[in-house]
Design an enzyme around this catalytic site. Sequence first.
Site, PDB file in Angstrom:
ATOM      1  CB  SER A 115      -0.893  -0.012   1.230  1.00  0.00           C
ATOM      2  OG  SER A 115      -0.080   0.241   2.359  1.00  0.00           O
ATOM      3  CE  LYS A 116      -2.252   5.941  -2.942  1.00  0.00           C
ATOM      4  NZ  LYS A 116      -2.642   7.178  -3.546  1.00  0.00           N
ATOM      5  NE  ARG A 117      -0.487   1.675   5.855  1.00  0.00           N
ATOM      6  CZ  ARG A 117      -0.475   0.385   6.168  1.00  0.00           C
ATOM      7  NH1 ARG A 117       0.293  -0.043   7.101  1.00  0.00           N
ATOM      8  NH2 ARG A 117      -1.261  -0.462   5.541  1.00  0.00           N
ATOM      9  CG  HIS A 118       4.708  -1.058   2.419  1.00  0.00           C
ATOM     10  ND1 HIS A 118       3.371  -1.341   2.419  1.00  0.00           N
ATOM     11  CD2 HIS A 118       5.252  -1.756   3.439  1.00  0.00           C
ATOM     12  CE1 HIS A 118       3.117  -2.196   3.400  1.00  0.00           C
ATOM     13  NE2 HIS A 118       4.229  -2.460   4.034  1.00  0.00           N
TER      14      HIS A 118
END
Length: 464
Positions: free
Chosen positions: A250-253
Site C-alpha cells: 500500500s501507500k505506506r510502504h
Amino acid sequence: MVRTRIAPSPTGFPHIGTVYQALFNYSFAKKNKGSFIVRVEDTDQTRIVPGAEEKIFEALDWFGLPEDESPRKGGDFGPYRQSERLEIYKKYLSELIEKGGAYFCFCTKERLDALRASQSAAKQPIMYDGNCRGLSLEEAKKRLSNEPHVARLKIPHTRKLITRDEIRGDVEFDPTLTEDSILMKSDFFPTYHFAVVVDDHLMKITHVIRGEEWLSSLPKHIVIYDYFGWEKPLFYHTPNLRNPDKSKLSKRHGHANIDWYRKEGFLPEAILNFLCLMGWSYPDQREEFDLSEFINLFDPKDLKPVGPIFDLTKLEWLNGVWIRNMSVQDLRKRLEKFYKDDKDFSVIFESRHIDLMIGLAQSRMKKLSEFRSLVIAPQKQRQFSEEEKETGKKLLGVLQEINHTDWREDIILNYLKNFRDEEGVSMKLIYFLITGREQGLPLIETMVKIEGRDQILENLKKRV
Ligand code: GLU
C-alpha cells in the site's frame, strides 16, 4: 479496434500499482494494434495533490509506456480529464433520471449520520436505506432549486446482479446488499461510479483491466450500463500486489512509490520484466524477457487471480541480470544520468578508464546506486592499525620486486597468494592495504588495467 485505458486519480505520489496497470493495458492494446488511453480521474477535488498528474506522465515516459490519447496528447475522445467533462455527466445524469435509473436524494448529513449509527449499533450493513427512492420526480424537481441534494443510482432489487470478470468468471452480488450509491454529489461533480461508466462508454473502451479493489463496484456499473442500454467492455480485475508477509503493497510502504525505484537505481526495463511476472508467467517459465516479447504473448485472461508476492530481493536479482546484459556503452549512459547531479562523479566519468571501470563493476552491482561504493572511497575510511602498517610495508617490498614487464595479472596473483600464505593474512586485508578501501572493483584488474604499477606503489608507500 482494441481500446484500453488506465484511469489514475492524481491524489499522491506515482504508485507502482499504476505502472502495473499501465503495463497490462499498454501491452494488450499494442498487441492488438489498438490504442492505450490515459484518463485523469480528478472528480474528488479534495484529494487532488498538485503535481501528481505530471508525475504519472513522467513515470509512463520513464518506463517507456507511451499513451496514444491523454490530457497532454489530446485525441478524438477528449477532454481526458474528468473535471473538464462536467457538462457531459450532467447531460447523462438527466437522461438516467428521466429513465428512472437514478433519483434525487435530499437526506441531510444529520439524517445519514444517525442512520449509520443505528445500523452500526444493530450490526446491520451500513448503507443508504432508500429513503428518497419513493419521491416522485415531479416533487423532487420542485425542491431542487432550494435544497442541497445528490443523485443516487436506483439498484433494481428484483433482478440478479451477475457480473462477469474474464479472469475470475461470473460473480453474483446480492442486490439488497448493493447500495444506491451517489452518482452526482451536491457540488455537481460526478462520483467515480458514474463518471467511469460514462467515460468508458464514450471513449469506446473495449477492455477494462484494473485492480481487484474495483471488482465490488462492478455490479453498480453493470446496472448503469443496462439502464442506458450500452454495450459493456470486457472486465479484468488484476490481483493486488502483496508483500512477502502477504500484506497489501500500500501507500505506506516506501517501495510503492516509483520515485524510490529511480533513486535506488533500478532499471525501468527490469521493473517491467518483474511486474510481468506478477500474476503471469512466460510459457516456457523463462524469467528474463523484454517488453516486446511480453506484448507478443500477453492476454489478460491468462492472469492468475491470486495475490502475487512482490519480492524485492527477486527484483534486485533481476535488475542485476539486466545490468549484466547491457553493453558497457548503454550502462555508461544510464550511470551518467543516474549520477548527473553528483559532483563526485564528474571526474569519474572523465577518467580515460571509465569504460574499463564500468566493465569491471558491471558484474558486481545489482543496482546503479551500488556503482558509487565500487568506484568512490567512502568519506570516512578506517585507518590502518600499526600492525597493518607493518604488513603493508612488507607487502610494498614484495610488490616492488615485480618489475614493469612482469606487472601482469597472473604474476601479481601468484605474488599475492604467496604473500597471503606466508604472512597468514586474508585477501580482504591485502585488498584494503593496496586500495585503501574495504571494497571496490576487482583487485588485480584494478592494479593492472586501471592504476598501473607506479600508481599502486606510490599510494601504498604513502599509506604505510
Ligand atoms: N480512478 C480509479 C483509480 O484511481 C480508476 C479505477 C478504474 O480503473 O476503473 O484507480
